[in-house]
Design an enzyme around this catalytic site. Sequence first.
Site, mmCIF file in Angstrom:
data_model
loop_
_atom_site.group_PDB
_atom_site.id
_atom_site.type_symbol
_atom_site.label_atom_id
_atom_site.label_comp_id
_atom_site.label_asym_id
_atom_site.label_seq_id
_atom_site.Cartn_x
_atom_site.Cartn_y
_atom_site.Cartn_z
ATOM 1 N N CYS A 94 35.119 39.605 47.481
ATOM 2 C CA CYS A 94 34.980 38.972 46.379
ATOM 3 C C CYS A 94 33.560 38.491 45.805
ATOM 4 O O CYS A 94 33.390 37.841 45.194
ATOM 5 C CB CYS A 94 35.858 37.777 46.231
ATOM 6 S SG CYS A 94 37.703 37.981 46.662
ATOM 7 N N HIS B 180 30.710 33.878 44.174
ATOM 8 C CA HIS B 180 32.145 34.342 44.503
ATOM 9 C C HIS B 180 32.744 34.668 43.023
ATOM 10 O O HIS B 180 32.414 34.129 42.076
ATOM 11 C CB HIS B 180 33.141 33.217 45.137
ATOM 12 C CG HIS B 180 34.404 34.029 45.482
ATOM 13 N ND1 HIS B 180 35.168 33.803 44.661
ATOM 14 C CD2 HIS B 180 34.854 34.330 46.847
ATOM 15 C CE1 HIS B 180 36.442 34.373 45.387
ATOM 16 N NE2 HIS B 180 36.100 34.632 46.697
HETATM 17 N N1 C6P Z 1 36.399 33.171 49.618
HETATM 18 C C1 C6P Z 1 36.302 34.619 51.314
HETATM 19 O O1 C6P Z 1 36.847 35.432 52.173
HETATM 20 P P1 C6P Z 1 40.117 30.062 46.893
HETATM 21 O O2 C6P Z 1 40.554 31.472 47.046
HETATM 22 O O3 C6P Z 1 40.306 29.496 45.344
HETATM 23 O O4 C6P Z 1 40.491 29.243 47.806
HETATM 24 O O5 C6P Z 1 38.351 30.169 47.054
HETATM 25 C C2 C6P Z 1 37.695 30.895 46.299
HETATM 26 C C3 C6P Z 1 36.457 30.890 46.654
HETATM 27 C C4 C6P Z 1 35.382 30.144 45.915
HETATM 28 N N2 C6P Z 1 33.918 30.224 46.340
HETATM 29 C C5 C6P Z 1 33.516 30.884 47.333
HETATM 30 C C6 C6P Z 1 32.282 30.595 47.648
HETATM 31 C C7 C6P Z 1 34.539 31.122 48.327
HETATM 32 O O6 C6P Z 1 33.893 31.937 49.342
HETATM 33 C C8 C6P Z 1 35.843 31.398 47.888
HETATM 34 C C9 C6P Z 1 36.870 32.025 48.807
HETATM 35 C C10 C6P Z 1 37.226 33.754 50.465
HETATM 36 O O7 C6P Z 1 35.071 34.531 51.163
HETATM 37 C C11 C6P Z 1 38.438 34.488 50.084
HETATM 38 S S1 C6P Z 1 37.857 35.625 48.943
#
Ligand code: C6P
Length: 408
Positions: A366, A121
């Site tokens: 992302c 990500h």
């Molecule tokens: N993925 C998705 O729709 P946050 O935004 O900090 O809570 O998480 C970030 C993040 C980090 N690692 C992985 C593997 C993720 O999947 C995510 C968040 C969401 O796939 C929102 S972009």
Amino acid sequence: MDIQAIREQFPILSRAVRGKPLVYLDSAATSQKPRAVIDAESRFYREANSNVHRGIYLLSEEATDAYENARARVGRFLRAPDRSEIVFVRGATEALNLLAHGLGRSRLKRGDRVVATVSDHHANVVPWYMLQEERGTTLEYVGVDDTGHLRLDEYDRWFDGRTKVVTLPHVSNVLGTVNPVREIADRAHAAGAVVVVDVAQSAPHIPIDVVALGADAVAFSGHKTLGPTGIGVLWARRELLEEMPPWMGGGSMIEEVHAGRISYREPPAKFEAGTPNIAGAIGLSVALDFLEGIGWEDLARHERSMQARLFQNAEERLGKKIRIFGSRDVREREAVFSFALEGIHPHDIASILDAEGIAIRAGRQCSQPLMDRYGVGAMARASPYLYNTIEEIDRLYDALDKVVKVFA
Ligand code: C6P
């Protein structure tokens, strides 16, 4: 597993969207919250609201106990050796930034290498890229094969003593692949690297044991594990937390502040400057009780049956019109299902589904390096969770049939 009884505990699932019953298939973006979590947060504000670690009065003592008990609860969830290794942050993004900042200063020097993967990500790519720009470290990516598995052979060329950090997702948010973290961690350790594991997409679905994984640090977000937004977790081995400099400065993280002389507290306080998300931490601990109360085996069985239905419907109802990304073996992937329909933009798919009350994600997820790898600009993604039903998977395909007809 009594799905109907589970569904009744999620108030949002009874609402209508665009005049249709909501079908929420975007839990990889954020999960819905059970009433117990919503109530725990509001109960804190109604009955015990006060700041932690500060006031010498009953309310503050209660709030501090609840906050520290939440830390211990997270420690048990991750099978962490010690609760002092649990740092509360806003989410996985902040945890990974903290690590890149901290390790970048405590142990990386110009020319040292960080190895990530194309399936990471952006939250586990951009902070390391920023470090490269700022401090002259380098960032390399291990690829994935056509079935979504990491190219384990590619690690060989990076294990030459210059790689200081190996970072990877336990489960890809796009492909769902469960990566063989332990195997990679053992090789990385033998080559002198520390291992950072992004467990944001595994923690909601499979039990995490940070020691068994072979991780030196892990990150996850509360809001994907049935908890509130704005609360997440960094776990790191005590030695790493001790060696890393603080991330933000302010109240709560200092021992003494005098003109010209400041000392910091021990971890985890060293990394928790300012008033923390107390209600969020309490909500998260209740969410973890709820999640573990379901039973991992039952959850896995239910999720596999929904995945199997996603694949079966794809084959029987859409055939060659649908392209599915990643492995087709439901035993080696978690519940995200990324796909494309020939000649139809994923945003168009998502907006037609929205008109049917169905929420899915569409876009770059992302994970642009992965979009590049598969030669697409965007994907559509359905991500079911414990409260979804087989009937909802079928409703998704009824709506996809409509999408195909509209664009025929
Ligand atoms: N993925 C998705 O729709 P946050 O935004 O900090 O809570 O998480 C970030 C993040 C980090 N690692 C992985 C593997 C993720 O999947 C995510 C968040 C969401 O796939 C929102 S972009």
